[in-house]
Design an enzyme around this catalytic site. Structure first.
Site, PDB file in Angstrom:
ATOM      1  N   ARG A   1     -54.536 -36.235 -84.996  1.00 17.17           N
ATOM      2  CA  ARG A   1     -53.759 -37.805 -85.043  1.00 17.17           C
ATOM      3  C   ARG A   1     -52.525 -37.597 -86.109  1.00 17.17           C
ATOM      4  O   ARG A   1     -51.539 -38.465 -85.639  1.00 17.17           O
ATOM      5  CB  ARG A   1     -54.788 -38.702 -85.389  1.00 17.17           C
ATOM      6  CG  ARG A   1     -53.867 -40.226 -85.293  1.00 17.17           C
ATOM      7  CD  ARG A   1     -55.172 -41.433 -84.873  1.00 17.17           C
ATOM      8  NE  ARG A   1     -56.252 -41.478 -85.550  1.00 17.17           N
ATOM      9  CZ  ARG A   1     -56.076 -41.580 -87.031  1.00 17.17           C
ATOM     10  NH1 ARG A   1     -54.996 -41.896 -87.707  1.00 17.17           N
ATOM     11  NH2 ARG A   1     -57.170 -41.664 -87.711  1.00 17.17           N
TER      12      ARG A   1
ATOM     13  N   TYR B   1     -38.676 -52.532 -67.793  1.00 16.75           N
ATOM     14  CA  TYR B   1     -39.691 -51.909 -67.035  1.00 16.75           C
ATOM     15  C   TYR B   1     -40.573 -53.087 -67.467  1.00 16.75           C
ATOM     16  O   TYR B   1     -40.653 -53.754 -68.534  1.00 16.75           O
ATOM     17  CB  TYR B   1     -40.402 -50.715 -67.629  1.00 16.75           C
ATOM     18  CG  TYR B   1     -41.694 -50.222 -67.160  1.00 16.75           C
ATOM     19  CD1 TYR B   1     -41.800 -50.321 -65.732  1.00 16.75           C
ATOM     20  CD2 TYR B   1     -42.624 -50.232 -68.155  1.00 16.75           C
ATOM     21  CE1 TYR B   1     -43.189 -49.894 -65.406  1.00 16.75           C
ATOM     22  CE2 TYR B   1     -43.896 -49.856 -67.883  1.00 16.75           C
ATOM     23  CZ  TYR B   1     -44.328 -49.711 -66.320  1.00 16.75           C
ATOM     24  OH  TYR B   1     -45.454 -49.346 -66.119  1.00 16.75           O
TER      25      TYR B   1
ATOM     26  N   ASP C   1     -34.059 -46.649 -73.580  1.00 16.76           N
ATOM     27  CA  ASP C   1     -35.170 -46.121 -72.715  1.00 16.76           C
ATOM     28  C   ASP C   1     -34.286 -44.958 -71.740  1.00 16.76           C
ATOM     29  O   ASP C   1     -33.666 -45.716 -71.166  1.00 16.76           O
ATOM     30  CB  ASP C   1     -35.999 -47.068 -72.204  1.00 16.76           C
ATOM     31  CG  ASP C   1     -36.960 -46.522 -71.103  1.00 16.76           C
ATOM     32  OD1 ASP C   1     -36.815 -45.500 -70.604  1.00 16.76           O
ATOM     33  OD2 ASP C   1     -37.995 -47.071 -70.982  1.00 16.76           O
TER      34      ASP C   1
ATOM     35  N   LYS D   1     -42.444 -39.232 -66.531  1.00 19.79           N
ATOM     36  CA  LYS D   1     -41.557 -39.092 -65.345  1.00 19.79           C
ATOM     37  C   LYS D   1     -40.961 -37.489 -65.209  1.00 19.79           C
ATOM     38  O   LYS D   1     -41.414 -36.613 -65.194  1.00 19.79           O
ATOM     39  CB  LYS D   1     -40.573 -40.296 -65.316  1.00 19.79           C
ATOM     40  CG  LYS D   1     -41.382 -41.443 -65.790  1.00 19.79           C
ATOM     41  CD  LYS D   1     -42.224 -42.057 -64.363  1.00 19.79           C
ATOM     42  CE  LYS D   1     -43.337 -43.157 -64.886  1.00 19.79           C
ATOM     43  NZ  LYS D   1     -42.812 -44.166 -65.860  1.00 19.79           N
TER      44      LYS D   1
HETATM   45  C1  LIG Z   1     -38.322 -47.035 -67.677  1.00 17.83           C
HETATM   46  C2  LIG Z   1     -39.650 -46.867 -67.861  1.00 17.83           C
HETATM   47  N1  LIG Z   1     -39.999 -47.040 -69.322  1.00 17.83           N
HETATM   48  C3  LIG Z   1     -41.392 -47.055 -69.738  1.00 17.83           C
HETATM   49  C4  LIG Z   1     -42.323 -46.852 -68.977  1.00 17.83           C
HETATM   50  C5  LIG Z   1     -43.633 -46.759 -69.326  1.00 17.83           C
HETATM   51  O1  LIG Z   1     -44.063 -45.616 -69.580  1.00 17.83           O
HETATM   52  P1  LIG Z   1     -45.589 -45.124 -69.292  1.00 17.83           P
HETATM   53  O2  LIG Z   1     -46.015 -45.471 -67.864  1.00 17.83           O
HETATM   54  O3  LIG Z   1     -45.496 -43.740 -69.550  1.00 17.83           O
HETATM   55  O4  LIG Z   1     -46.425 -45.703 -70.234  1.00 17.83           O
HETATM   56  C6  LIG Z   1     -41.941 -46.655 -67.514  1.00 17.83           C
HETATM   57  C7  LIG Z   1     -43.160 -46.453 -66.504  1.00 17.83           C
HETATM   58  O5  LIG Z   1     -42.785 -46.583 -65.532  1.00 17.83           O
HETATM   59  C8  LIG Z   1     -40.586 -46.719 -67.253  1.00 17.83           C
HETATM   60  O6  LIG Z   1     -40.348 -46.716 -65.809  1.00 17.83           O
END
Ligand SMILES: Cc1ncc(COP(=O)(O)O)c(C=O)c1O
Length: 394
Positions: free
Chosen positions: A59, A112, A184, A209
């Site tokens: 961790r 998101y 992001d 992704k």
């Molecule tokens: C732009 C974006 N940021 C953050 C996230 C969150 O990621 P995770 O699903 O890996 O927790 C997503 C998920 O679809 C996303 O599309």
């Protein structure tokens, strides 16, 4: 002799890993262990006191995970990186590290759905407020920053409406006020956009992704200055505990080697499908950063290497028409997530952004007829034919 700086396509394969340190193993080894043994009690004491380098407990750090973190720091042009068990673990660790009760987060007009949910939670439980800003001009951004704004949080392209924010402008305005800018970068990956080079402070990824690229891992990443990364590592990562498993880090290390090749193909396929969709009689509006008529096309050209592999579009008709359309698809899978080899389609209003109240959704531009297509790596002609046959049935 100083090591020659390699190009992205080379760094993505070699950066962060030295075969010599791992018995010559070509591929980074998987250290699938929860803990590390100490030679003696004194060594344990020194490691816990930070007086000796070395691993303690997974961790707090793990060699396979460290290789991934070192590679990501190089690719995103940051000083250091941390890997997490999900994109949301990364987002929450960063926001909780940057804010305290009474602070304010200024967020791009559209994020998101779960990031939106987290901001609501921070407001309701911990008194950390937020506002959404169009961030479409210097004046708008300056006016929307409050005296207690502790960080600026940006998605660009914004999920799922594909609006863009000029990162250089945002970074300039924020740095004049000493406010960190968090980006992001999930939709782009460092192959298409490097926010730190544009002056931003912290980059976040849902590594689930494009970084992974194979649809088999949920993971997150944070990249930034060494000091900030060390703070997160010692606090909101260590004590909340959203760490990545060594095996998932190993899978990401495997997947990321082909990132540039995949991104080129995603982008090329998307460009073909954009041409098909933009002129289709059953498509109402289309949102793709590579569209010369896109409001933010100039920003795309300035800060992105290519428009990427995501296209959003609204269908003429109602929510039911959109649902009927995706139900008729055969090759394209109905699924949330993006950046995989398989082409995926989803209905944001009832899926990824269902938690966002309808009024807020409309402000973000998420209509009930909006669909988001994550263009995969298949032959684009096959994807087009699948879309065509589904259009014919509605
Ligand atoms: C732009 C974006 N940021 C953050 C996230 C969150 O990621 P995770 O699903 O890996 O927790 C997503 C998920 O679809 C996303 O599309």
């Amino acid at each position: 002799m100083e090591k020659k700086k390699a190009r992205f396509e080379t760094e993505v394969i070699h950066a962060g890993y030295s075969n010599d340190e791992h018995q010559g193993s070509l591929v980074p080894p998987l250290y699938q262990t929860s803990t590390f043994t100490f030679a003696n009690a004194e060594q344990g004491e020194r490691r816990f006191a930070g007086k000796e380098e070395g691993f303690i407990y997974s961790r707090l750090g793990n060699p396979t995970v460290k290789i991934l973190e070192n590679k990501m720091a190089v690719l995103e042009k940051g000083e250091a990186a941390l890997a997490f068990s999900s994109g949301m673990a990364a987002v929450s660790a960063v926001l909780m590290a940057l804010t305290k009760t009474g602070d304010h987060i200024l967020c791009s007009q559209g994020v998101y759905g779960c990031t939106f949910g987290l901001m609501e939670l921070l407001k309701d439980k911990y008194g950390i407020g937020h506002n959404f800003s169009l961030m479409d001009s210097k004046e708008t951004l300056e006016n929307d920053i409050l005296p207690n704004t502790a960080c600026i949080y940006i998605e660009t392209p914004i999920n799922p409406t594909m609006k863009l924010v000029d990162l250089e402008m945002a970074a300039r305005i924020a740095s004049e006020r000493g406010i960190p800018v968090v980006v992001d970068n999930t939709f782009c990956s460092p192959y298409l956009q490097t926010p730190i080079e544009l002056g931003c402070d912290i980059v976040i990824h849902s590594a689930t992704k494009y970084i992974c690229g194979h649809g088999d891992v949920i993971a997150g990443l944070v990249i930034g200055k060494k000091e900030f990364i060390e703070t997160v590592s010692r606090t909101t990562q260590k004590d909340i505990g959203g760490i990545i498993s060594p095996f998932d880090a190993w899978l990401l290390l495997r997947g990321i080697k082909t990132l540039p090749v995949r991104m080129d193909r995603h982008s090329a396929n998307a460009a073909h499908l954009f041409e098909f969709l933009r002129s289709h009689e059953k498509v109402d509006s289309i949102y793709f950063p590579g569209d010369p008529e896109h409001l933010d096309y100039e920003i795309m050209k300035k800060q992105m290497k290519q428009p990427g592999g995501l296209i959003s579009f609204t269908i003429k008709g109602t929510k039911e028409t959109a649902q009927k359309f995706i139900n008729h698809l055969q090759l394209i899978k109905i699924a949330v997530s993006l950046g995989d080899a398989e082409t995926l389609i989803q209905h944001p209003a009832t899926m990824t952004h269902a938690v966002v109240p309808e009024e807020e959704r409309r402000k973000m531009g998420i209509e009930n007829t909006l669909l988001r297509l994550s263009v995969g790596l298949e032959a684009w002609e096959d994807i087009r034919e699948d879309l065509e046959q589904a259009f014919d049935k509605i």
